[in-house]
Design an enzyme around this catalytic site. Structure first.
Site, mmCIF file in Angstrom:
data_model
loop_
_atom_site.group_PDB
_atom_site.id
_atom_site.type_symbol
_atom_site.label_atom_id
_atom_site.label_comp_id
_atom_site.label_asym_id
_atom_site.label_seq_id
_atom_site.Cartn_x
_atom_site.Cartn_y
_atom_site.Cartn_z
ATOM 1 C CB SER A 140 -6.159 -1.847 11.576
ATOM 2 O OG SER A 140 -8.099 -1.570 12.375
ATOM 3 C CE1 TYR A 153 -7.577 0.065 6.645
ATOM 4 C CE2 TYR A 153 -8.379 -0.543 8.669
ATOM 5 C CZ TYR A 153 -7.779 -0.192 8.634
ATOM 6 O OH TYR A 153 -6.512 0.870 9.317
HETATM 7 P P1 NAD Z 1 -2.989 8.579 6.505
HETATM 8 O O1 NAD Z 1 -3.565 8.249 4.756
HETATM 9 O O2 NAD Z 1 -2.427 9.330 6.923
HETATM 10 O O3 NAD Z 1 -1.618 8.666 5.933
HETATM 11 C C1 NAD Z 1 -0.827 6.928 4.978
HETATM 12 C C2 NAD Z 1 0.162 7.143 4.094
HETATM 13 O O4 NAD Z 1 0.859 6.082 3.719
HETATM 14 C C3 NAD Z 1 0.792 8.211 3.619
HETATM 15 O O5 NAD Z 1 1.642 8.608 4.034
HETATM 16 C C4 NAD Z 1 0.348 8.011 2.260
HETATM 17 O O6 NAD Z 1 1.098 8.553 1.224
HETATM 18 C C5 NAD Z 1 1.197 6.418 2.165
HETATM 19 N N1 NAD Z 1 0.304 5.469 1.078
HETATM 20 C C6 NAD Z 1 -0.783 5.277 0.683
HETATM 21 N N2 NAD Z 1 -1.291 4.608 -0.121
HETATM 22 C C7 NAD Z 1 0.855 4.333 -0.728
HETATM 23 C C8 NAD Z 1 1.331 3.648 -1.566
HETATM 24 N N3 NAD Z 1 0.790 2.998 -2.908
HETATM 25 N N4 NAD Z 1 3.031 3.851 -1.277
HETATM 26 C C9 NAD Z 1 3.388 4.300 -1.076
HETATM 27 N N5 NAD Z 1 2.714 5.280 0.724
HETATM 28 C C10 NAD Z 1 1.570 5.455 0.507
HETATM 29 O O7 NAD Z 1 -3.167 6.895 7.201
HETATM 30 P P2 NAD Z 1 -3.077 6.896 8.529
HETATM 31 O O8 NAD Z 1 -4.363 6.817 9.142
HETATM 32 O O9 NAD Z 1 -1.978 7.528 9.300
HETATM 33 O O10 NAD Z 1 -2.793 5.506 8.958
HETATM 34 C C11 NAD Z 1 -1.718 5.074 9.085
HETATM 35 C C12 NAD Z 1 -1.788 3.111 8.977
HETATM 36 O O11 NAD Z 1 -2.176 3.313 10.229
HETATM 37 C C13 NAD Z 1 -2.718 2.355 7.907
HETATM 38 O O12 NAD Z 1 -2.160 1.439 7.447
HETATM 39 C C14 NAD Z 1 -3.177 2.237 8.803
HETATM 40 O O13 NAD Z 1 -4.269 1.045 8.254
HETATM 41 C C15 NAD Z 1 -2.990 2.163 10.369
HETATM 42 N N6 NAD Z 1 -4.232 2.731 10.929
HETATM 43 C C16 NAD Z 1 -4.831 3.879 11.143
HETATM 44 C C17 NAD Z 1 -6.272 4.614 12.092
HETATM 45 C C18 NAD Z 1 -6.553 5.340 12.363
HETATM 46 O O14 NAD Z 1 -7.302 5.609 12.798
HETATM 47 N N7 NAD Z 1 -6.511 6.975 11.859
HETATM 48 C C19 NAD Z 1 -5.908 2.585 12.710
HETATM 49 C C20 NAD Z 1 -5.516 1.833 12.861
HETATM 50 C C21 NAD Z 1 -5.196 1.359 11.668
#
Ligand code: NAD
Length: 258
Positions: A140, A153
């Site tokens: 991130s 985080y």
């Molecule tokens: P999201 O909530 O849409 O998806 C998260 C996924 O992780 C889901 O499929 C959920 O079921 C899974 N998950 C959560 N806990 C779990 C566990 N214990 N075991 C197995 N699966 C699990 O989130 P997102 O926004 O798509 O984020 C995905 C990644 O990208 C994360 O690591 C997040 O930190 C990172 N990220 C997101 C953003 C953003 O702006 N959305 C920015 C930077 C980084």
């Protein structure tokens, strides 16, 4: 030609799902993982299979090391190899440090950081044996800079960038690479929850809340799309990216340039 296999943790939603869709369209067999509605996961699986690739779903909980090992072994058993591991599963909790529940700290560190240690530890022996591997950690902008109220985080995301560098060094002389991608705001359910909270707290529309969220951090004032992250993953997974390793690549509309 042998088909490549990609395993994406947390691919039942958001960025992970987007990566899975891009890779399936590029002819990778896909291992899906994550929580969610069983019917929706089945539909996603059938959708990906339409392009002629194999899809295997693992419900492994990324906070459980034994389930993680079983998932990686199961993926290799099913498809015969594991070319690309994408550590994407993540959760968030927002609180001042003095109010931050210790169990939330543990959960964020476990899912966002320790899970990647366990997946990588199980995957590397297979990658060494087949003489090829790509590991991509979805970190991130918060792996490079901080924001208030996100202690766990930010710590986990800084940690995964460190882990990425160590794995890159340990595999540097093989055709195995390990890199981090550092997105800024990407519009996914995780971020939509934060937008909804801003709209509610400030009594403004969702559109206004989106603009407020973007304006605070992301100079481009645009969300990155999940497809854009998927295409970068595909590039890093390819042969031409073999000398990119140990990097933390920002996709953040200028967030960390400030
Ligand atoms: P999201 O909530 O849409 O998806 C998260 C996924 O992780 C889901 O499929 C959920 O079921 C899974 N998950 C959560 N806990 C779990 C566990 N214990 N075991 C197995 N699966 C699990 O989130 P997102 O926004 O798509 O984020 C995905 C990644 O990208 C994360 O690591 C997040 O930190 C990172 N990220 C997101 C953003 C953003 O702006 N959305 C920015 C930077 C980084």
């Amino acid at each position: 030609m042998t088909m490549k296999t990609a395993l994406i943790t947390g691919s039942t939603s958001g960025i992970g799902e987007g990566i899975a869709r891009v890779l399936a369209a590029k002819n990778y067999n896909i291992v899906l993982n994550g929580f969610g509605n069983k019917k929706a996961i089945k539909e996603l699986q059938s959708d990906l299979e339409k392009g002629g690739v194999g899809v295997f779903y693992s419900d492994a909980d990324m906070s459980k090391p034994r389930q993680i090992k079983k998932m990686i072994d199961g993926a290799v058993k099913k498809f015969g190899r594991l070319d690309l591991l994408v550590n994407n599963a993540g959760i968030q909790h927002v609180d001042n440090i003095e109010d931050f529940p210790a169990e939330k700290w543990d959960a964020v560190l476990t899912v966002n950081l320790s899970s990647a240690f366990h997946t990588i530890q199980s995957a590397i022996p297979y990658m060494k044996k087949q003489g090829f591997g790509r590991i991509i950690n979805i970190a991130s902008a918060h792996g490079l800079v901080a924001s208030a109220k996100k202690s766990a985080y930010v710590a986990a995301k800084h940690g995964i960038i460190g882990l990425t560098k160590v794995v890159a060094l340990e595999t540097a002389e093989m055709d195995i690479t390990c890199n981090s991608i550092c997105p800024g705001w990407v519009l996914t359910p995780l971020v939509q929850n934060q937008i909804d909270a801003i709209a509610k707290n400030d009594g403004i529309s969702i559109k206004e809340a989106e603009v407020k969220l973007l304006s605070e951090k992301q100079p481009s004032k645009q969300f990155t799309t999940v497809d854009q992250i998927g295409e970068l993953v595909a590039y890093l997974a390819g042969d031409t990216a073999k000398n990119i390793t140990g990097s933390a690549i920002s996709v953040d509309g200028g967030w960390t340039a400030q």
